[in-house]
Scaffold this motif. Structure first.
Motif: not given
Length: 114
Positions: A2-4, A7-9
């Motif tokens: 994922t690049t957002k 979403e990463r967090r």
């Protein structure tokens, strides 16, 4: 992948929560950081109860790092009133620097042991 950022967090958060659980002896101190405020709770995960909480609401006049340090001192004081000395720190997927680090350092100085 994922690049957002959010979403990463969240992926990091779930990875941390697999290993970090709060008990009656060592409850979990969970941090939530928004753009304007910082919130912290001390949670017993076995019973699902919040033992103490603090936030930076009403402290908008001071810089954000100072707000986080004040919240750290406040949560340490509230935790000692409830009878909690040792905790497990849950940074909730946020990087351990800046406001999260300032909050943790102030909580340590207030008497909490991580």
């Amino acid at each position: 992948m994922t690049t957002k950022k959010v979403e990463r967090r969240i992926k990091i958060k779930y990875r941390i929560r697999k290993r970090v659980n709060g008990t009656a002896e060592r409850p979990r101190m969970s941090v939530f950081r928004s753009n304007k405020q910082i919130y912290v709770q001390i949670v017993n995960d076995l019973t699902g109860t919040t033992l103490a909480s603090a936030s930076s609401l009403g402290m908008e006049t001071m810089p954000k790092k100072e707000q986080a340090a004040k919240v750290g001192e406040l949560i340490a004081k509230k935790a000692q009133e409830v009878g909690v000395e040792k905790i497990v720190f849950d940074r909730n997927g946020y990087l351990y620097h800046g406001r999260v680090k300032a909050l943790a350092d102030a909580a340590r100085e207030g008497g909490l042991k991580f």
